[in-house]
Motif scaffolding. Structure first.
Motif, PDB file in Angstrom:
ATOM      1  N   ALA A  90       1.280  -0.825  -0.296  1.00  0.00           N
ATOM      2  CA  ALA A  90      -0.133   0.327   0.002  1.00  0.00           C
ATOM      3  C   ALA A  90       0.891   1.009   0.066  1.00  0.00           C
ATOM      4  O   ALA A  90       2.095   1.074   0.881  1.00  0.00           O
ATOM      5  CB  ALA A  90      -0.832  -0.008   1.076  1.00  0.00           C
ATOM      6  N   LYS A  91       0.296   2.210  -0.680  1.00  0.00           N
ATOM      7  CA  LYS A  91       1.200   3.665  -0.738  1.00  0.00           C
ATOM      8  C   LYS A  91       1.294   4.583   1.147  1.00  0.00           C
ATOM      9  O   LYS A  91      -0.179   4.596   1.325  1.00  0.00           O
ATOM     10  CB  LYS A  91       0.585   4.609  -1.661  1.00  0.00           C
ATOM     11  CG  LYS A  91       1.460   5.979  -1.770  1.00  0.00           C
ATOM     12  CD  LYS A  91       1.197   6.297  -3.283  1.00  0.00           C
ATOM     13  CE  LYS A  91       1.952   7.959  -2.971  1.00  0.00           C
ATOM     14  NZ  LYS A  91       0.620   8.891  -4.314  1.00  0.00           N
ATOM     15  N   VAL A  92       2.081   4.601   1.046  1.00  0.00           N
ATOM     16  CA  VAL A  92       2.067   5.418   2.772  1.00  0.00           C
ATOM     17  C   VAL A  92       1.907   7.004   2.080  1.00  0.00           C
ATOM     18  O   VAL A  92       2.246   7.635   1.247  1.00  0.00           O
ATOM     19  CB  VAL A  92       3.179   5.134   3.620  1.00  0.00           C
ATOM     20  CG1 VAL A  92       3.743   6.492   4.236  1.00  0.00           C
ATOM     21  CG2 VAL A  92       3.682   4.213   3.489  1.00  0.00           C
ATOM     22  N   LEU A  93       0.933   7.356   2.524  1.00  0.00           N
ATOM     23  CA  LEU A  93       0.454   8.353   2.244  1.00  0.00           C
ATOM     24  C   LEU A  93       1.064   9.713   3.328  1.00  0.00           C
ATOM     25  O   LEU A  93       1.822  10.975   2.936  1.00  0.00           O
ATOM     26  CB  LEU A  93      -1.232   9.103   2.485  1.00  0.00           C
ATOM     27  CG  LEU A  93      -1.601   8.001   1.416  1.00  0.00           C
ATOM     28  CD1 LEU A  93      -3.136   8.515   2.236  1.00  0.00           C
ATOM     29  CD2 LEU A  93      -2.122   7.957   0.212  1.00  0.00           C
ATOM     30  N   SER A  94       0.958   9.151   4.410  1.00  0.00           N
ATOM     31  CA  SER A  94       1.557  10.033   5.417  1.00  0.00           C
ATOM     32  C   SER A  94       2.311   9.211   7.186  1.00  0.00           C
ATOM     33  O   SER A  94       2.025   8.366   7.336  1.00  0.00           O
ATOM     34  CB  SER A  94       0.756  11.276   6.560  1.00  0.00           C
ATOM     35  OG  SER A  94      -0.320  10.359   7.378  1.00  0.00           O
ATOM     36  N   TYR A  95       3.696   9.695   7.649  1.00  0.00           N
ATOM     37  CA  TYR A  95       4.195   8.670   9.093  1.00  0.00           C
ATOM     38  C   TYR A  95       4.040   9.680   9.856  1.00  0.00           C
ATOM     39  O   TYR A  95       4.596  11.436   9.727  1.00  0.00           O
ATOM     40  CB  TYR A  95       5.445   9.012   8.559  1.00  0.00           C
ATOM     41  CG  TYR A  95       6.331   8.153   9.733  1.00  0.00           C
ATOM     42  CD1 TYR A  95       5.190   7.474  10.588  1.00  0.00           C
ATOM     43  CD2 TYR A  95       7.925   7.993   9.737  1.00  0.00           C
ATOM     44  CE1 TYR A  95       6.119   7.633  11.781  1.00  0.00           C
ATOM     45  CE2 TYR A  95       8.611   7.188  10.873  1.00  0.00           C
ATOM     46  CZ  TYR A  95       7.427   6.695  11.818  1.00  0.00           C
ATOM     47  OH  TYR A  95       8.223   6.093  12.978  1.00  0.00           O
ATOM     48  N   GLU A  96       3.013  10.138  10.941  1.00  0.00           N
ATOM     49  CA  GLU A  96       3.721  11.137  12.156  1.00  0.00           C
ATOM     50  C   GLU A  96       4.314  10.529  13.051  1.00  0.00           C
ATOM     51  O   GLU A  96       3.394   9.474  14.226  1.00  0.00           O
ATOM     52  CB  GLU A  96       1.722  11.813  12.406  1.00  0.00           C
ATOM     53  CG  GLU A  96       1.574  12.375  13.412  1.00  0.00           C
ATOM     54  CD  GLU A  96       2.200  13.759  13.015  1.00  0.00           C
ATOM     55  OE1 GLU A  96       2.196  14.011  12.306  1.00  0.00           O
ATOM     56  OE2 GLU A  96       3.062  14.180  13.761  1.00  0.00           O
ATOM     57  N   THR A  97       5.459  10.973  13.812  1.00  0.00           N
ATOM     58  CA  THR A  97       6.218  10.415  14.382  1.00  0.00           C
ATOM     59  C   THR A  97       6.040  10.913  15.748  1.00  0.00           C
ATOM     60  O   THR A  97       6.317  10.489  16.600  1.00  0.00           O
ATOM     61  CB  THR A  97       7.659  10.951  14.177  1.00  0.00           C
ATOM     62  OG1 THR A  97       7.627  12.259  13.705  1.00  0.00           O
ATOM     63  CG2 THR A  97       8.110   9.915  12.843  1.00  0.00           C
ATOM     64  N   THR A  98       5.113  11.968  16.007  1.00  0.00           N
ATOM     65  CA  THR A  98       4.729  12.423  16.827  1.00  0.00           C
ATOM     66  C   THR A  98       3.844  11.827  18.044  1.00  0.00           C
ATOM     67  O   THR A  98       2.248  10.978  17.392  1.00  0.00           O
ATOM     68  CB  THR A  98       4.613  13.787  17.511  1.00  0.00           C
ATOM     69  OG1 THR A  98       2.960  14.342  16.863  1.00  0.00           O
ATOM     70  CG2 THR A  98       5.412  15.017  16.699  1.00  0.00           C
ATOM     71  N   ASN A  99       3.072  12.713  19.333  1.00  0.00           N
ATOM     72  CA  ASN A  99       1.855  12.003  19.861  1.00  0.00           C
ATOM     73  C   ASN A  99       0.564  13.031  19.849  1.00  0.00           C
ATOM     74  O   ASN A  99      -0.298  12.240  20.455  1.00  0.00           O
ATOM     75  CB  ASN A  99       1.892  11.632  21.829  1.00  0.00           C
ATOM     76  CG  ASN A  99       2.991  10.496  21.520  1.00  0.00           C
ATOM     77  OD1 ASN A  99       4.097   9.286  20.647  1.00  0.00           O
ATOM     78  ND2 ASN A  99       3.587  10.463  22.339  1.00  0.00           N
ATOM     79  N   ASP A 100       1.249  13.722  18.997  1.00  0.00           N
ATOM     80  CA  ASP A 100      -0.407  15.333  19.147  1.00  0.00           C
ATOM     81  C   ASP A 100      -1.049  14.945  18.383  1.00  0.00           C
ATOM     82  O   ASP A 100      -1.954  15.575  18.892  1.00  0.00           O
ATOM     83  CB  ASP A 100       0.985  16.250  18.528  1.00  0.00           C
ATOM     84  CG  ASP A 100       2.099  16.841  18.869  1.00  0.00           C
ATOM     85  OD1 ASP A 100       2.319  16.192  20.109  1.00  0.00           O
ATOM     86  OD2 ASP A 100       3.135  17.366  18.241  1.00  0.00           O
ATOM     87  N   VAL A 101      -1.072  13.709  17.950  1.00  0.00           N
ATOM     88  CA  VAL A 101      -2.268  13.822  16.823  1.00  0.00           C
ATOM     89  C   VAL A 101      -3.542  13.153  17.334  1.00  0.00           C
ATOM     90  O   VAL A 101      -4.622  13.030  17.887  1.00  0.00           O
ATOM     91  CB  VAL A 101      -1.880  14.063  14.974  1.00  0.00           C
ATOM     92  CG1 VAL A 101      -3.667  13.437  14.495  1.00  0.00           C
ATOM     93  CG2 VAL A 101      -1.241  14.632  14.640  1.00  0.00           C
ATOM     94  N   LEU A 102      -3.175  11.598  17.399  1.00  0.00           N
ATOM     95  CA  LEU A 102      -3.716  10.891  17.998  1.00  0.00           C
ATOM     96  C   LEU A 102      -3.435   9.769  19.410  1.00  0.00           C
ATOM     97  O   LEU A 102      -3.577   8.634  20.079  1.00  0.00           O
ATOM     98  CB  LEU A 102      -3.769   9.358  16.826  1.00  0.00           C
ATOM     99  CG  LEU A 102      -4.668   9.783  15.905  1.00  0.00           C
ATOM    100  CD1 LEU A 102      -4.705   8.194  14.753  1.00  0.00           C
ATOM    101  CD2 LEU A 102      -5.642   9.943  16.116  1.00  0.00           C
ATOM    102  N   GLY A 103      -2.008  10.888  20.097  1.00  0.00           N
ATOM    103  CA  GLY A 103      -1.385   9.832  21.726  1.00  0.00           C
ATOM    104  C   GLY A 103      -0.331   9.309  20.771  1.00  0.00           C
ATOM    105  O   GLY A 103      -0.405   8.332  22.544  1.00  0.00           O
ATOM    106  N   GLN A 104      -0.427   8.846  20.086  1.00  0.00           N
ATOM    107  CA  GLN A 104       0.473   7.606  19.312  1.00  0.00           C
ATOM    108  C   GLN A 104       0.992   7.732  18.356  1.00  0.00           C
ATOM    109  O   GLN A 104       0.203   8.817  17.184  1.00  0.00           O
ATOM    110  CB  GLN A 104       0.009   5.967  19.581  1.00  0.00           C
ATOM    111  CG  GLN A 104      -0.034   5.696  20.987  1.00  0.00           C
ATOM    112  CD  GLN A 104       1.395   4.899  21.706  1.00  0.00           C
ATOM    113  OE1 GLN A 104       2.068   4.325  21.518  1.00  0.00           O
ATOM    114  NE2 GLN A 104       1.520   6.276  22.527  1.00  0.00           N
ATOM    115  N   PRO A 105       2.243   7.418  17.967  1.00  0.00           N
ATOM    116  CA  PRO A 105       2.523   7.356  16.466  1.00  0.00           C
ATOM    117  C   PRO A 105       1.660   7.116  15.693  1.00  0.00           C
ATOM    118  O   PRO A 105       1.138   5.974  16.140  1.00  0.00           O
ATOM    119  CB  PRO A 105       4.783   7.407  16.683  1.00  0.00           C
ATOM    120  CG  PRO A 105       4.591   7.293  17.786  1.00  0.00           C
ATOM    121  CD  PRO A 105       3.391   7.275  18.567  1.00  0.00           C
TER     122      PRO A 105
END
Lengths: 321, 147
Positions: A90-105
């Protein structure tokens, strides 16, 4: 964890990721039961895109406080690298490394329609793709994120030491003497690889999707490493594939796929390592559960029933085999 | 109203299982919620089975006795590394050291250690697998989408 509590942050994040003009609507979310190391959600989104209205599904794969001893860094880098060489991921669209958005990367990827339910119709195509993965040229910059074994002997030793390290770091109460003994047997009997290749690390039924009688994508790249391809073949035969086809059937199919006989003693060693993988990674559930980091009852099940079951299998394979 | 005799925890857990199974689980339409309902039933059954006994303490003392029973065999061998295991406070750590030593030093002493310790540890493992059976059943059913 429900995404409802983080819906505002998630919608804003997805709007940025998908380059939405204006507000993005989150029309549905469904958590998938399969997969215990990550929380997997299928999200239905609608927004105004650059070329008009868009309605689509995206997948969010959310870390679970180190559950099963992995993070997304290697997984995302590997998926991106394989996508570049046209391997079916699957094509990766984004990678969020912080906990800011969902509380976990977490990372997001394209939703690919298909089924992960076992179908004998696609087994041989899947094995060919796994063999193709083992033939991917990992010596390009795309795979620089993966640690390169210093010798053919390194993958086996490194796998055992890494897994036991994870186990020891997550022991609750007392260590298992049986696990310690099995680990020493594996250290004393480690086999050298014939070649170093990309290794999926968790291959087999359930970790690929098929659609209309063809393999659509291979999933779950969190345990990918450079190692011995026998690691993967053993995992298919005795771990993910065991409920679906007899051992000898898997072996015959794999031998047809790779065009040569499998070395049974090497296969046995990697069978034992893969059972150890279950023992050690399941131990992470125990610590996360009793520490109250994640109170989900699936962690209790993995920490107790599933863990004990694989400890018994490990003893049968290593000490009584 | 006062409760001079509080409800037995077993009754509370047992009734919670019934309520989860008959009221909550059938109403859970979402796949993940159904999975969790199934697991909670298994978790409560597992907890219920553990009330009134400290299996951990029982395993510890049984293993300590087996470790102690090997003193003569280990003394006879006279290996410094092996003797060091008896200094460990935890019988689980001591047994780990002895079994690891056995893997590195095959022979009669190793065989005696393995026979004694493995028999006890396998028995404990089987008992714990039995105790966790409700949890395993719930997990397997939950993964299959059943309650």
């Amino acid at each position: 964890m429900s995404l409802k509590k983080r819906e505002k942050e998630l919608k804003a994040y997805l709007a940025r990721t998908l380059k939405a003009k204006g507000e993005l609507r989150l029309c549905g979310e469904k958590r998938i039961t399969m997969g215990q190391s990550r929380a997997m959600y299928i999200l239905d989104v609608a927004y105004e895109g650059e070329e008009g209205p868009v309605e689509k599904k995206v997948v969010a794969r959310i870390e679970q406080w180190g559950h099963l001893g992995s993070d997304s860094r290697n997984e995302v880098a590997t998926m991106r690298a394989l996508h570049k060489v046209d391997f079916p991921v699957a094509k990766v669209l984004s990678y969020e490394t912080t906990n800011d958005v969902l509380g976990q990367p977490f990372f997001t990827m394209d939703f690919v329609p298909g089924s992960s339910v076992f179908s004998e119709e696609v087994v041989d195509e899947y094995l060919q793709l796994l063999h193709k993965l083992h033939r991917v040229d990992y010596k390009t910059a795309n795979f620089d994120h993966l640690e390169r074994p210093e010798s053919l002997a390194a993958p086996a030793r490194r796998a055992v030491d890494h897994l036991y390290g994870v186990y020891c770091a997550h022991v609750v109460g007392e260590p298992s003497p049986l696990v310690a003994e099995c680990v020493q047997w594996l250290r004393n009997n480690a086999v050298a690889a014939e070649e170093i290749t990309l290794v999926h690390g968790d291959p087999g039924p359930g970790n690929y999707m098929h659609h209309d009688g063809r393999i659509a994508i291979l999933n779950d790249w969190e345990f990918t490493a450079l190692g011995d391809p026998y690691d993967d073949w053993a995992y298919v035969i005795w771990m993910r594939g065991a409920p679906y086809l007899p051992e000898e059937d898997w072996i015959a199919r794999i031998e047809r796929t790779i065009g040569k006989p499998l070395d049974r003693s090497r296969l046995h060693f990697w069978k034992a390592v893969n059972i150890l993988k279950g023992v050690c990674l399941d131990q992470t559930s125990h610590k996360l559960y009793v520490d109250g980091v994640n109170p989900a009852p699936n962690l209790l099940a993995i920490a107790t029933a599933v863990h004990l079951d694989v400890v018994k299998k490990l003893c049968e394979t290593v000490l009584e085999g | 109203m006062t409760l001079p005799v509080p409800p037995d925890p077993r009754v509370i857990i047992q009734n919670s299982i019934v309520t989860l199974r008959e009221v909550v689980a059938p109403l859970a339409e979402d796949e993940w919620a159904r999975f969790n309902a199934s697991l909670l039933i298994g978790a409560l059954e597992y907890a219920l089975g553990g009330l009134g006994r400290d299996r951990g303490a029982e395993h510890r003392s049984a293993l300590a006795a087996k470790v102690a029973s090997l003193q003569a065999v280990v003394d006879k061998r006279g290996d410094k590394d092996l003797l060091a295991a008896f200094a460990e406070k935890s019988p689980f750590v001591a047994a780990s050291q002895m079994l690891v030593w056995g893997q590195n030093n095959p022979g009669d002493t190793a065989a005696a250690i393995q026979k004694t310790l493995r028999a006890e540890l396998y028995a404990q493992l089987d008992e714990e697998i039995g105790a966790a059976a409700p949890m395993m059943g719930a997990f397997v059913r939950g993964m299959a989408g059943e309650i």
